[in-house]
Design an enzyme around this catalytic site. Structure first.
Site, PDB file in Angstrom:
ATOM      1  N   ASP A  71      11.684  17.524  -6.414  1.00  0.00           N
ATOM      2  CA  ASP A  71      11.826  18.377  -5.229  1.00  0.00           C
ATOM      3  C   ASP A  71      12.854  19.484  -5.499  1.00  0.00           C
ATOM      4  O   ASP A  71      13.049  19.928  -6.640  1.00  0.00           O
ATOM      5  CB  ASP A  71      12.185  17.492  -4.015  1.00  0.00           C
ATOM      6  CG  ASP A  71      11.658  18.042  -2.697  1.00  0.00           C
ATOM      7  OD1 ASP A  71      12.280  18.966  -2.158  1.00  0.00           O
ATOM      8  OD2 ASP A  71      10.622  17.559  -2.205  1.00  0.00           O
ATOM      9  N   ASP A  72      13.539  19.907  -4.486  1.00  0.00           N
ATOM     10  CA  ASP A  72      14.443  21.062  -4.521  1.00  0.00           C
ATOM     11  C   ASP A  72      15.621  20.847  -5.500  1.00  0.00           C
ATOM     12  O   ASP A  72      15.855  19.730  -5.957  1.00  0.00           O
ATOM     13  CB  ASP A  72      14.980  21.239  -3.090  1.00  0.00           C
ATOM     14  CG  ASP A  72      15.400  22.665  -2.794  1.00  0.00           C
ATOM     15  OD1 ASP A  72      15.526  23.457  -3.733  1.00  0.00           O
ATOM     16  OD2 ASP A  72      15.614  22.969  -1.603  1.00  0.00           O
ATOM     17  N   LYS A 146       4.672  21.570  -4.849  1.00  0.00           N
ATOM     18  CA  LYS A 146       5.006  21.435  -3.419  1.00  0.00           C
ATOM     19  C   LYS A 146       5.646  22.748  -3.019  1.00  0.00           C
ATOM     20  O   LYS A 146       6.626  23.176  -3.626  1.00  0.00           O
ATOM     21  CB  LYS A 146       5.972  20.268  -3.206  1.00  0.00           C
ATOM     22  CG  LYS A 146       6.556  20.220  -1.789  1.00  0.00           C
ATOM     23  CD  LYS A 146       7.456  19.017  -1.589  1.00  0.00           C
ATOM     24  CE  LYS A 146       8.162  19.077  -0.228  1.00  0.00           C
ATOM     25  NZ  LYS A 146       9.033  17.914  -0.005  1.00  0.00           N
ATOM     26  N   ASP A 148       7.331  25.048  -0.131  1.00  0.00           N
ATOM     27  CA  ASP A 148       8.059  24.914   1.131  1.00  0.00           C
ATOM     28  C   ASP A 148       8.055  26.210   1.948  1.00  0.00           C
ATOM     29  O   ASP A 148       7.426  27.206   1.568  1.00  0.00           O
ATOM     30  CB  ASP A 148       9.493  24.443   0.807  1.00  0.00           C
ATOM     31  CG  ASP A 148      10.063  23.528   1.880  1.00  0.00           C
ATOM     32  OD1 ASP A 148       9.600  23.582   3.025  1.00  0.00           O
ATOM     33  OD2 ASP A 148      10.997  22.769   1.559  1.00  0.00           O
ATOM     34  N   ARG A 204       1.553  19.942   5.015  1.00  0.00           N
ATOM     35  CA  ARG A 204       2.436  19.194   5.895  1.00  0.00           C
ATOM     36  C   ARG A 204       2.118  19.518   7.349  1.00  0.00           C
ATOM     37  O   ARG A 204       1.785  20.649   7.687  1.00  0.00           O
ATOM     38  CB  ARG A 204       3.898  19.538   5.588  1.00  0.00           C
ATOM     39  CG  ARG A 204       4.498  18.716   4.465  1.00  0.00           C
ATOM     40  CD  ARG A 204       5.093  17.404   4.974  1.00  0.00           C
ATOM     41  NE  ARG A 204       6.248  17.674   5.801  1.00  0.00           N
ATOM     42  CZ  ARG A 204       7.483  17.889   5.318  1.00  0.00           C
ATOM     43  NH1 ARG A 204       7.713  17.833   4.017  1.00  0.00           N
ATOM     44  NH2 ARG A 204       8.474  18.131   6.136  1.00  0.00           N
ATOM     45  N   ASP A 208      10.634  17.370   8.942  1.00  0.00           N
ATOM     46  CA  ASP A 208      10.964  16.347   7.953  1.00  0.00           C
ATOM     47  C   ASP A 208      11.006  14.945   8.553  1.00  0.00           C
ATOM     48  O   ASP A 208      11.495  14.744   9.661  1.00  0.00           O
ATOM     49  CB  ASP A 208      12.315  16.667   7.302  1.00  0.00           C
ATOM     50  CG  ASP A 208      12.206  17.847   6.350  1.00  0.00           C
ATOM     51  OD1 ASP A 208      11.125  18.482   6.309  1.00  0.00           O
ATOM     52  OD2 ASP A 208      13.186  18.126   5.654  1.00  0.00           O
TER      53      ASP A 208
HETATM   54  C1  GLA Z   1      12.407  20.957   3.426  1.00  0.00           C
HETATM   55  C2  GLA Z   1      11.178  20.083   3.172  1.00  0.00           C
HETATM   56  C3  GLA Z   1      11.623  18.747   2.596  1.00  0.00           C
HETATM   57  C4  GLA Z   1      12.402  18.983   1.297  1.00  0.00           C
HETATM   58  C5  GLA Z   1      13.586  19.930   1.551  1.00  0.00           C
HETATM   59  C6  GLA Z   1      14.264  20.355   0.264  1.00  0.00           C
HETATM   60  O1  GLA Z   1      13.219  20.440   4.430  1.00  0.00           O
HETATM   61  O2  GLA Z   1      10.453  19.912   4.345  1.00  0.00           O
HETATM   62  O3  GLA Z   1      10.511  17.910   2.351  1.00  0.00           O
HETATM   63  O4  GLA Z   1      11.552  19.523   0.320  1.00  0.00           O
HETATM   64  O5  GLA Z   1      13.171  21.111   2.225  1.00  0.00           O
HETATM   65  O6  GLA Z   1      15.326  21.226   0.475  1.00  0.00           O
END
Ligand code: GLA
Length: 474
Positions: A71-72, A146, A148, A204, A208
């Site tokens: 992820d990030d 993924k 965002d 999505r 979150d």
């Molecule tokens: C958003 C996404 C999460 C995650 C964070 C990372 O909030 O919805 O799933 O990827 O960013 O910073």
């Protein structure tokens, strides 16, 4: 009223036929692991490689979890040619080497960026850099993106504006020639469920996730657009509405709550991305995540989401004020039907469901032909693996694993796909026969508070003949 209702149903079924993009990927919901829920920005090469090894040794890869998604927080700005730099302190071998190692384990590699100026954790975003970034991902050997929604520079507000912003990356990915699963993460904004399928493999639906059974969230999808809190009205839809990564094993819920969470994600055809730290995987989390009878519903070749057929909001409230009982139902391969009895109320309850309700979407007011058949009821959690055996697997040295997987009668989907297993009526995918429903009848079960029971109904009527699909190859 009746005709409005009927129209709504017809529309729902019609939109249910939407065909998602055809890049050959995620024909069933993707499965894998993503670091964000458990570890946030604490990412590193060793985390990805240790996790990959654990996916293999715990048997989770073979049961279907084959994407390792970073992820990030992995980047370190751009170079002078405008290409993203991977953070070499966190990933000393470089991203391409990490991808190679993940591939060597028989797994696929996913990465993350944002259709914005910055990612949500304020790293470099990909907006207006799409071609460069897609090239980097392709060069590194990435199999999944993924994507965002943070820092979108005001480019949102209508479905068209959001669609256009996300399509640029879809085109850029396709331009590289490397197939990559494209997973939109715009939280259901601008009605993603109406356009996501034409440029992405999954999208999505909501804000979150949170590791709690009862915490309300205004960004959760809802069905009443007249309610000002209903920011992202959801829809009855096909695949792959992404309900966010799983929380199973992260400690904020009870075992029953995690079972309910996993059951719903599987039946709603959400991607199944584990969000726990696999390095400290517990036996109880493993035996939820590896249940082949539940995963077979997620990976069902028909790809249809369940729909809610009953909602009782006046059930006994718990201390958080939640008191819902819901019944969900949906069609499965070969004429089978999945039924979930969800008790989100504060007390245990007997929940019953009639064939009329269960087959509501095949015909209103009991007119569905299935209502006239007899059905066998299979409990999909009854054969959950024993925690002691799971613990043995988690503790075993690598050379003992094969014998243990045999002892556990492990379902290996890399050898026999879920589709083929279902065709052969593999008992591991069917659960345990616990009840029978006669034509026109109903069944009921005791469902503990904050838990769900999940069943597969199989027809035994019509001389045992089951529905044959006009189109066998889905
Ligand atoms: C958003 C996404 C999460 C995650 C964070 C990372 O909030 O919805 O799933 O990827 O960013 O910073």
């Amino acid at each position: 009223m009746a005709s409005t209702m009927h129209l709504a149903l017809v529309l729902a079924l019609f939109t249910g036929q939407a065909i998602s993009v055809n890049n050959g990927l995620a024909r069933t919901p993707q499965m894998g692991w993503n670091n964000w829920n458990a570890l946030g920005c604490d990412v590193s090469e060793s985390l990805l490689l240790d996790t990959s090894k654990k996916l293999v040794d715990s048997g989770l890869r073979d049961v279907g979890y084959n994407y390792v998604v970073l992820d990030d927080c992995w980047s370190d700005g751009r170079d002078e040619d405008g290409f993203l730099k991977d953070d070499l302190e966190k990933f000393p071998s470089g991203m391409a080497a990490v991808a190679d190692e993940i591939h060597r384990q028989g797994l696929l590699f996913g990465m993350y960026s944002s259709a914005g100026e910055m990612t949500c954790a304020r790293y470099e975003g990909s907006l207006d850099w799409e071609d460069n970034d897609a090239k980097s991902f392709a060069n590194w050997g990435v199999d999944y993106l993924k994507y965002d929604n943070c820092y979108h520079m005001g480019r949102f507000g209508t479905p068209k504006i959001s669609f256009d912003r996300y399509k640029v990356m879809w085109d850029a990915i396709n331009g590289t020639g490397r197939p990559m699963l494209y997973s939109l993460c715009n939280w259901g904004e601008d009605y993603t469920h109406t356009w996501g399928m034409s440029i992405a493999n999954s999208w999505r639906m909501s804000g979150d996730i949170y590791d709690s059974f009862t915490r309300p969230d205004d960004l959760c999808s809802c069905t009443d657009p007249s309610n000002p809190l209903c920011v992202a009205p959801g829809s009855h839809s096909w695949r792959m509405n992404d309900l966010d990564m799983l929380e199973v094993g992260n400690g904020g819920m009870t075992d029953e709550e995690y079972k309910a969470h996993f059951s719903m994600w599987a039946a709603l055809k959400s991607p199944l991305l584990m969000g726990n730290d696999l390095r400290t995987l517990s036996a109880s989390a493993l035996t939820i995540l590896n249940n082949p009878a539940v995963i077979a519903v997620s990976q069902d070749p028909e790809g249809r989401s369940v729909a809610r057929v009953r909602r009782e909001v006046n059930a006994a409230k718990d201390k958080y004020g939640v008191g819902e009982i819901q019944v969900w139902s949906g069609s499965l391969y070969g004429g089978d039907q999945v039924v979930i009895l969800l008790n989100a109320a504060g007390e245990d309850a007997h929940i019953s469901a009639s064939l009329e309700e269960i087959f509501l979407h095949d015909g209103p007011e009991g007119s569905a032909p299935q209502v006239n058949g007899d059905w066998e009821v299979y409990d999909l959690w009854a054969n959950r693996m024993d925690n002691k055996l799971a613990q043995k697997i988690l503790d075993a040295p690598v050379d003992k694993l094969e014998r243990l997987f045999k002892e556990a009668n492990w379902y290996n989907s890399t050898e026999v796909s879920y589709k083929d297993g279902l065709k052969r009526s593999d008992p591991r995918l069917l659960g345990k026969n616990v009840d029978k429903i006669s034509a026109g009848g109903s069944f009921s079960a005791k469902v503990k508070r904050h838990s769900a029971e999940m069943y597969r109904l199989r027809s035994v009527g019509n001389g045992g003949k089951r529905k044959v699909h006009a189109k066998e190859e889905l």
